[in-house]
Scaffold this motif. Structure first.
Motif, mmCIF file in Angstrom:
data_model
loop_
_atom_site.group_PDB
_atom_site.id
_atom_site.type_symbol
_atom_site.label_atom_id
_atom_site.label_comp_id
_atom_site.label_asym_id
_atom_site.label_seq_id
_atom_site.Cartn_x
_atom_site.Cartn_y
_atom_site.Cartn_z
ATOM 1 N N GLU A 145 0.822 -1.212 0.000
ATOM 2 C CA GLU A 145 0.000 0.000 0.000
ATOM 3 C C GLU A 145 0.855 1.261 0.000
ATOM 4 O OE1 GLU A 145 -2.647 -0.458 3.316
ATOM 5 O OE2 GLU A 145 -3.949 -1.833 2.210
ATOM 6 N N ARG A 146 2.115 1.139 0.324
ATOM 7 C CA ARG A 146 3.029 2.286 0.336
ATOM 8 C C ARG A 146 3.609 2.578 -1.048
ATOM 9 N NH1 ARG A 146 7.124 1.636 5.178
ATOM 10 N NH2 ARG A 146 7.800 3.599 4.262
ATOM 11 N N VAL A 152 7.302 -2.459 -14.367
ATOM 12 C CA VAL A 152 6.639 -1.984 -13.149
ATOM 13 C C VAL A 152 6.754 -3.033 -12.044
ATOM 14 C CG1 VAL A 152 4.420 -1.308 -12.137
ATOM 15 C CG2 VAL A 152 5.078 -0.436 -14.377
ATOM 16 N N HIS A 153 6.592 -4.298 -12.397
ATOM 17 C CA HIS A 153 6.713 -5.391 -11.427
ATOM 18 C C HIS A 153 8.109 -5.391 -10.792
ATOM 19 C CE1 HIS A 153 7.483 -9.688 -10.378
ATOM 20 N NE2 HIS A 153 6.316 -9.527 -9.773
ATOM 21 N N GLY A 154 9.133 -5.295 -11.611
ATOM 22 C CA GLY A 154 10.508 -5.279 -11.103
ATOM 23 C C GLY A 154 10.772 -4.087 -10.214
ATOM 24 N N ARG A 155 10.313 -2.925 -10.649
ATOM 25 C CA ARG A 155 10.494 -1.704 -9.846
ATOM 26 C C ARG A 155 9.748 -1.820 -8.524
ATOM 27 N NH1 ARG A 155 8.949 2.241 -13.425
ATOM 28 N NH2 ARG A 155 6.838 2.187 -12.617
ATOM 29 N N LEU A 158 9.021 -4.560 -6.850
ATOM 30 C CA LEU A 158 9.732 -5.481 -5.964
ATOM 31 C C LEU A 158 10.971 -4.824 -5.363
ATOM 32 C CD1 LEU A 158 9.465 -8.888 -7.861
ATOM 33 C CD2 LEU A 158 8.093 -8.054 -5.943
ATOM 34 N N GLN A 159 11.657 -3.996 -6.140
ATOM 35 C CA GLN A 159 12.802 -3.247 -5.603
ATOM 36 C C GLN A 159 12.346 -2.303 -4.494
ATOM 37 O OE1 GLN A 159 14.409 -1.387 -9.134
ATOM 38 N NE2 GLN A 159 15.970 -2.973 -9.364
ATOM 39 N N ASN A 160 11.218 -1.650 -4.705
ATOM 40 C CA ASN A 160 10.710 -0.719 -3.698
ATOM 41 C C ASN A 160 10.224 -1.451 -2.452
ATOM 42 O OD1 ASN A 160 11.322 1.628 -5.093
ATOM 43 N ND2 ASN A 160 9.413 1.579 -6.231
ATOM 44 N N ILE A 179 13.898 -3.177 4.182
ATOM 45 C CA ILE A 179 15.204 -2.838 4.753
ATOM 46 C C ILE A 179 15.064 -1.658 5.713
ATOM 47 C CG2 ILE A 179 17.484 -1.871 4.206
ATOM 48 C CD1 ILE A 179 17.394 -3.652 1.647
ATOM 49 N N GLU A 180 14.302 -0.635 5.305
ATOM 50 C CA GLU A 180 14.069 0.516 6.179
ATOM 51 C C GLU A 180 13.401 0.094 7.480
ATOM 52 O OE1 GLU A 180 11.769 3.218 3.837
ATOM 53 O OE2 GLU A 180 13.445 3.695 2.500
#
Length: 67
Positions: free
Chosen positions: A8-9, A45-48, A50-52, A58-59
């Motif tokens: 959702e973020r 978009v899917h790859g981006r 998953l990176q996000n 991690i945060e």
């Protein structure tokens, strides 16, 4: 529920793609067709997304530790 809170973020497109793939169990081709986009757009978009998601996790780990 935890995964829902994480995605959702994301941006609307990233959220929509991940939700359709992982909650509605649609294929990348189905998502492309539903959104009127190319398969390549969906994979990007899917790859981006998953990176996000990884960055968010991690945060959270840095913020809350390994609790």
């Amino acid at each position: 529920r935890y995964v829902s809170c994480i995605i959702e973020r994301l941006s609307l497109d990233e959220y929509d793609v991940l939700h359709k793939i992982y909650f509605q169990y649609l294929s990348l081709y189905d998502v492309a067709d539903m959104k009127g986009k190319t398969y390549s757009w969906v994979t990007t978009v899917h790859g981006r997304a998953l990176q996000n998601v990884t960055k968010i996790l991690i945060e959270r780990e840095q913020e809350y530790g390994n609790d």
